[in-house]
Write a protein that holds these residues in place. Structure first.
Motif, short mmCIF file in Angstrom:
data_model
loop_
_atom_site.label_atom_id
_atom_site.label_comp_id
_atom_site.label_asym_id
_atom_site.label_seq_id
_atom_site.Cartn_x
_atom_site.Cartn_y
_atom_site.Cartn_z
N ALA A 1 0.84 -1.20 0.00
CA ALA A 1 0.00 0.00 0.00
C ALA A 1 0.88 1.25 0.00
N GLY A 2 0.48 2.24 -0.79
CA GLY A 2 1.24 3.47 -0.90
C GLY A 2 2.22 3.48 -2.06
N GLU A 3 2.50 2.33 -2.61
CA GLU A 3 3.44 2.25 -3.74
C GLU A 3 2.72 2.48 -5.06
N SER A 4 3.49 2.39 -6.15
CA SER A 4 2.95 2.71 -7.48
C SER A 4 3.16 1.55 -8.44
N LEU A 5 2.32 1.53 -9.47
CA LEU A 5 2.47 0.61 -10.59
C LEU A 5 2.06 1.34 -11.85
N GLN B 1 -0.98 5.04 -15.00
CA GLN B 1 -0.07 5.24 -13.89
C GLN B 1 -0.89 5.25 -12.61
N MET B 2 -0.56 4.36 -11.69
CA MET B 2 -1.33 4.23 -10.46
C MET B 2 -0.41 4.53 -9.28
N ASN B 3 -0.73 5.58 -8.56
CA ASN B 3 0.06 6.00 -7.40
C ASN B 3 -0.74 5.83 -6.12
N ASN B 4 -0.04 5.80 -5.01
CA ASN B 4 -0.68 5.69 -3.70
C ASN B 4 -1.72 4.57 -3.68
N LEU B 5 -1.29 3.40 -4.10
CA LEU B 5 -2.21 2.27 -4.21
C LEU B 5 -2.71 1.82 -2.85
N LYS B 6 -3.94 1.33 -2.85
CA LYS B 6 -4.61 0.89 -1.63
C LYS B 6 -5.01 -0.58 -1.79
N PRO B 7 -5.19 -1.27 -0.66
CA PRO B 7 -5.61 -2.68 -0.76
C PRO B 7 -6.89 -2.86 -1.59
N GLU B 8 -7.79 -1.89 -1.52
CA GLU B 8 -9.04 -2.01 -2.28
C GLU B 8 -8.84 -1.84 -3.79
N ILE C 1 -2.49 -5.48 -3.96
CA ILE C 1 -1.96 -4.48 -3.03
C ILE C 1 -2.11 -5.02 -1.62
N SER C 2 -1.00 -5.13 -0.93
CA SER C 2 -1.04 -5.63 0.45
C SER C 2 -0.86 -4.47 1.42
N SER C 3 -1.48 -4.61 2.57
CA SER C 3 -1.42 -3.53 3.57
C SER C 3 -0.21 -3.66 4.47
#
Length: 126
Positions: free
Chosen positions: A14-18, A84-91, A124-126
């Motif tokens: 969580a919080g990382e980017s892809l 571009q996906m930033n600040n990824l969340k588990p959801e 996305i893992s927490s």
């Protein structure tokens, strides 16, 4: 039949980017809208959620929960659609699909899609 190939999925914290990419053969000219959809685990195909779209004029749309975190873009010369996906969340965990349609209906409606890719999975893992 258009063939899309998605790539870039994977597992992050969580919080990382892809960054996801979707390519199609150069001889296929996509004239309509391109959209990223996602299907969360346990959801059915008709429950795919519109993530972001870019139309033939370059106008973009985002789902409320992705606006400000995700950016959609298209390189017309290289025939590549990116997300571009930033600040990824588990959801955000889901299978992400590239899609194209003729802009006849709402951008987030999976029933309006003419062509689908096979998808790339994001965890996305927490």
């Amino acid at each position: 039949q258009v063939q899309f190939e998605e790539s870039g999925g994977g597992s992050v914290q969580a919080g990382e980017s892809l960054k996801l990419s979707c390519s199609h053969p150069k001889y296929i000219h996509i004239t309509g809208r391109m959209t990223w959809f996602r299907q969360a685990p346990g959801k059915q195909r008709d429950e795919r959620e519109g993530v972001a779209s870019i139309d033939s004029d370059g106008n973009t749309n985002y789902a409320d929960s992705m606006r400000g975190r995700f950016t959609i873009s298209k390189d017309y010369a290289k025939h590549i659609l990116t997300l571009q996906m930033n600040n990824l969340k588990p959801e955000d965990t889901a299978m992400y699909f590239c899609a194209a349609d003729r802009e006849l209906g709402a951008w987030y409606d999976p029933y309006g899609v003419d062509y689908w890719g096979k998808g790339t999975f994001v965890t996305i893992s927490s």
